[in-house]
Design an enzyme around this catalytic site. Structure first.
Site, short mmCIF file in Angstrom:
data_model
loop_
_atom_site.label_atom_id
_atom_site.label_comp_id
_atom_site.label_asym_id
_atom_site.label_seq_id
_atom_site.Cartn_x
_atom_site.Cartn_y
_atom_site.Cartn_z
N GLU A 156 0.83 -1.21 0.00
CA GLU A 156 0.00 0.00 0.00
C GLU A 156 0.87 1.26 0.00
O GLU A 156 0.66 2.17 -0.79
CB GLU A 156 -0.90 -0.02 1.23
CG GLU A 156 -1.78 1.22 1.36
CD GLU A 156 -2.53 1.26 2.67
OE1 GLU A 156 -3.48 2.07 2.77
OE2 GLU A 156 -2.18 0.51 3.61
N HIS A 157 1.81 1.33 0.92
CA HIS A 157 2.72 2.48 1.03
C HIS A 157 4.16 2.01 0.85
O HIS A 157 4.57 1.07 1.52
CB HIS A 157 2.62 3.13 2.41
CG HIS A 157 1.25 3.53 2.83
ND1 HIS A 157 0.52 2.84 3.79
CD2 HIS A 157 0.47 4.57 2.45
CE1 HIS A 157 -0.63 3.43 3.97
NE2 HIS A 157 -0.71 4.48 3.16
#
Length: 433
Positions: free
Chosen positions: A318-319
């Site tokens: 996600e990040h």
């Protein structure tokens, strides 16, 4: 082959837990589908001890709540929403309606039409994610969505004033003090007092995520969301203390949030591990961050940054935070991520809270095939066609007839035939008038 300096623990019954969540959510949705407002009220009372005369906050009550929020909080909300709005507006400006002529008199076009009505879910509970109001509502309004119905749960029986202020300032047309599966189902299905929406957006816990999953198809959704993830790529020049702090910044989201470090320096990895061991005992959110790091934390040592990028792409996190001497190189080498955060001056928390990019991002490997929430998610990209030239229509009709008969679609073929006949005098072998 990467060296594992810290590995995650084996899984422990997540599949069974997921099945329990799925069954529970299905029962709540079925009840609300059958019984509308009565079921919404029943589940709100049971799960949140919340059953007001109306879940909808009238405008005068919203104004009263906003007036009681400290001015510094309001100023900060306005600042962050300006950042989100500015970036979303640039995204919207990059999307153009088009019309082209592909043959003489043949016009093909594309339009971006805003979705009519959106439901925005802003989580509460332990973490009242005020920023989710910016990400879901501001972006929808920039896209041109006519009506946004926003829901957030009460927190221990109290009104989350800052969240209500953020929803109001973001431009929500309706604000409901209602949370959980009951909010998602009410928005998706509609009840006597809540009009159904066309798309649901916003993060939430496992129950909210499962409700969106089960209702997808009856309503559009932004993403299938899972636990928050962070992956840091670091070389020997990275600051181990900063790296440790950033890993724990996302681990605090929940006990199942993965935090992964991929580094070319074993010494850096060892120092990061030592810093985390020192930082965790004093964290106010230790009860989430500690099991997240213990069970899902990883430190992997690789031989080169090229290997680090490849390995990071396999996670599709996600990040992804890049703490290297040349962080922008990741833009050329990486393909699978929800959001990329380049250099020590940037951090994932900026993306979560203040910088202006959207924090609703793909998890659990979904970055292999999708990006996160953006202004385009609130738009329907549709096409139209128009044939004005008889000669072109006749030519298309002849080809349509042949192509359709290859596929045994006689009705389709005849639609082409009649235009070839009308505009070019072709004979209709099947005409029985």
């Amino acid at each position: 082959m990467p060296f594992m300096l810290k590995s995650p623990l084996p899984g422990d019954g997540a599949r069974q837990n997921n099945a329990q969540v799925s069954d529970r959510v299905a029962g709540i949705i079925a009840d609300i589908r059958a019984n509308g407002d009565g079921a919404v009220r029943k589940w709100s009372q049971e799960l949140d001890s919340w059953s007001p005369a109306s879940f909808l906050l009238p405008p005068e009550r919203v104004e009263e709540i906003v007036a009681g929020v400290p001015s510094q909080v309001i100023d900060d909300i306005r600042f962050v929403q300006d950042q989100v709005r500015t970036f979303a507006q640039h995204q919207r400006d990059s999307l153009h309606d088009i019309e082209v002529e592909t043959l003489p008199g043949v016009r093909l076009g594309q339009r971006h039409i805003p979705i009519d009505r959106v439901g925005a879910y802003v989580p509460g509970g332990r973490y009242p994610l005020t920023a989710s109001a910016h990400m879901t509502i501001v972006t929808a309004k920039v896209a041109g969505v006519r009506s946004v119905a926003a829901c957030t749960p009460p927190i221990r029986g109290e009104v989350p004033a800052a969240t209500i202020a953020a929803m109001h300032l973001a431009g929500a047309d309706e604000i409901y003090l209602l949370g959980g599966v009951q909010a998602i189902a009410a928005l998706a299905l509609g009840t006597e007092s809540i009009a159904r929406v066309d798309l649901l957006a916003g993060p939430g816990n496992a129950y909210v995520a499962e409700a969106k999953k089960q209702l997808f198809g009856e309503v559009g959704i932004d993403l299938f969301a899972g636990p928050t993830e962070i992956l840091v790529i670091a070389d020997e020049q990275a600051d181990p203390f900063v790296t440790a702090v950033d890993l724990l910044s996302q681990a605090e989201h929940g006990p199942d949030s993965p935090a992964v470090l991929i580094t070319t320096s074993r010494d850096l990895g060892t120092q990061v591990l030592a810093h985390i061991d020192r930082l965790l005992p004093g964290m106010p959110t230790r009860d989430f961050a500690e099991p997240a790091w213990r069970d899902h934390g990883e430190i992997l040592v690789v031989d080169s940054l090229e290997e680090a990028y490849q390995l990071a792409d396999s996670y599709a996190s996600e990040h992804v935070e890049v703490l290297t001497a040349e962080p922008r190189a990741a833009l050329e080498h990486m393909r699978n991520y929800g959001g990329l955060f380049l250099g020590e001056g940037t951090c994932v928390s900026y993306g979560d809270k203040v910088i202006g990019t959207n924090h609703v991002l793909p998890t659990r490997g979904a970055a292999r095939y999708t990006g996160g929430l953006w202004v385009g998610k609130y738009l329907k990209t549709v096409t139209y066609s128009e044939v004005l030239d008889p000669t072109s229509s006749a030519k298309l009709g002849e080809i349509c007839g042949r192509a359709s008969r290859v596929e045994l679609f006689e009705g389709h073929a005849r639609s082409g035939d009649v235009r070839a006949a009308k505009y070019a005098g072709a004979e209709l072998s099947w005409d029985h008038r």
